[in-house]
Design an enzyme around this catalytic site. Structure first.
Site, PDB file in Angstrom:
ATOM      1  N   HIS A 142       3.221   2.272   2.684  1.00 38.57           N
ATOM      2  CA  HIS A 142       3.104   3.104   3.594  1.00 38.57           C
ATOM      3  C   HIS A 142       4.074   2.523   3.906  1.00 38.57           C
ATOM      4  CE1 HIS A 142      -1.574   2.183   4.514  1.00 38.57           C
ATOM      5  NE2 HIS A 142      -0.746   1.022   4.804  1.00 38.57           N
ATOM      6  N   CYS A 192       2.191   6.336   7.511  1.00 38.91           N
ATOM      7  CA  CYS A 192       4.297   7.033   7.377  1.00 38.91           C
ATOM      8  C   CYS A 192       4.337   6.293   6.334  1.00 38.91           C
ATOM      9  CB  CYS A 192       4.454   6.297   9.139  1.00 38.91           C
ATOM     10  SG  CYS A 192       6.587   6.905   9.383  1.00 38.91           S
ATOM     11  N   ASN A 251       0.465  -1.481  -0.067  1.00 34.90           N
ATOM     12  CA  ASN A 251       0.546  -0.156   0.115  1.00 34.90           C
ATOM     13  C   ASN A 251       0.988   1.425   0.209  1.00 34.90           C
ATOM     14  OD1 ASN A 251      -2.639  -1.336  -0.234  1.00 34.90           O
ATOM     15  ND2 ASN A 251      -2.363  -1.076   2.243  1.00 34.90           N
TER      16      ASN A 251
END
Length: 427
Positions: A335, A370, A333
């Site tokens: 991240h 993040c 994804n």
């Protein structure tokens, strides 16, 4: 004196025979090394043929063993598990195992007709993939299958040496990774996750992904290296904006429940990185594989998975600053994977707790994603019995800590968590 005619003929025949014999001897002398060389070549050829035949037989035996082991690998693992745990191990059982199929009891057959039809189509598609050679190894060697009703999935895992930590048992990150693995395999078994984590056809068309919103894991007994654990998982709807997944972990040899977990996921647009409500189309694609009635890994009232986590305020008693995601921490994804956050939380735990205790419960609320290049601070403080930050009133046998992950640049909250610890068992 002239010899008679018959003597002359006899002499001529004798001379001719002598010449022929001499010529034959010469030819035989010339051919003899050739024949010897030919015999040697034939002998070597026979030896090579025997060796080649032996190799073919060995490859054939290995192929048969691979075919046998792929059909019975779960039985072998079960036998290994019995050898690992106390008790007298039984012999290996190599009875042929039929392909994975889904059957239904007569009482539920009418209610599950649609599920049965979908699973039948998925199984047929899977069979075609195996016959075509696509993904055959994964389908043959994976130790997992749908349960009888087709609404949950079970899989067995061996704990590898690189998955254990200083306590010689599986780490909490290992447990979290196995939960992620069995959840993804469940999604694949019903036709999802062809290019993402449990994404449906509609989600892929609209560039939608699932992102973790909350994880709660309780571990009652940590498996050791070479132990075999069985994990059962299922998913179900969670309001209008998300879905939930539950897990039950068992010791494969004894059937003892060694852990439970539950998690919540929300939908995000992969392009805009904004949350989005679950559409009816996506919900219908998911609900067909969900239990008809709520099925919870934590059915107890007021269980710890429902407990809210207060935000940890500065100043924290323990911290680890300047943590940065590695390239391997990023997932499909684009991240940081949710398991990495667990490791970051552990980084700010006081060493005296790590030395004398082991993690019993962890709950994490994910607030922001993040990315690579972000710098993260990990903060930790004991949680008092009254629920405020500080060291006063904490329990020594089962200490509880509050955690906060934030961006170093602007202090924005990424993740907040709570952990509960217990004394390490005597080994």
């Amino acid at each position: 004196m002239c010899k008679p005619q018959w003597q002359l003929e006899t002499l001529a025949i004798s001379l001719s025979s002598s010449a022929i014999y001499h010529k034959t001897s010469v030819i035989s002398t010339k051919i003899s090394p050739v024949r010897h060389k030919r015999k040697k070549q034939i002998k070597v050829s026979k030896e090579l043929k025997l060796r080649f035949s032996s190799l073919l037989s060995e490859e054939k035996r290995e192929a048969e063993m691979l075919k046998l082991s792929s059909c019975n690998v779960a039985d072998q693992i079960q036998a290994l598990a019995q050898c690992r745990f106390p008790g007298s191990p039984g012999p290996f059982s190599f009875c042929p195992r039929s392909p994975v199929s889904v059957s239904f009891s007569p009482a539920s057959r009418l209610n599950l007709t649609l599920v049965q039809a979908v699973l039948s189509a998925q199984q047929q598609a899977g069979t075609e993939l195996v016959e075509s050679g696509s993904g055959s190894f994964a389908q043959r060697l994976r130790l997992g299958s749908l349960t009888e009703d087709g609404l949950s999935y079970k899989e067995k895992f061996i704990v590898r040496c690189y998955e254990v930590g200083i306590n010689k048992t599986a780490t909490v990150e290992t447990i979290a990774n196995l939960l992620q693995e069995v959840g993804s395999n469940h999604a694949q078994s019903v036709g999802f996750s062809t290019d993402g984590f449990a994404t449906t056809k509609t989600m892929r068309e609209l560039h939608l992904i699932w992102v973790t919103a909350r994880m709660h894991i309780e571990i009652y007994k940590y498996p050791a290296w070479s132990d075999v654990i069985e994990i059962e998982t299922w998913c179900q709807s969670e309001g209008r904006i998300g879905t939930r997944r539950d897990w039950i972990l068992k010791d494969s040899a004894t059937g003892e429940v060694i852990g439970r977990a539950t998690g919540k996921w929300v939908m995000m647009n992969q392009d805009t990185r904004r949350l989005q409500k679950v559409s009816d189309d996506v919900r219908e694609e998911h609900l067909i594989f969900c239990p008809r009635k709520p099925k919870l890994a934590f059915p107890e009232a007021n269980n710890k998975s429902l407990k809210k986590i207060p935000k940890l305020e500065d100043p924290a008693l323990h911290s680890r600053l300047g943590l940065m995601p590695r390239r391997v921490d990023l997932d499909m994804n684009q991240h940081v994977n949710y398991v990495t956050y667990i490791g970051w939380v552990m980084e700010s735990m006081p060493q005296e707790i790590i030395d004398t205790h082991e993690l019993q419960t962890i709950t994490l609320d994910y607030r922001r994603e993040c990315q690579r290049g972000d710098v993260v601070d990990s903060l930790t403080s004991p949680e008092s019995i009254g629920g405020t930050n500080g060291s006063a009133g904490t329990r020594e046998d089962y200490p509880t800590f509050l955690h906060l992950l934030r961006f170093s640049s602007d202090g924005q909250e990424i993740n907040r968590g709570r952990t509960e610890w217990r004394k390490k068992p005597a080994r």
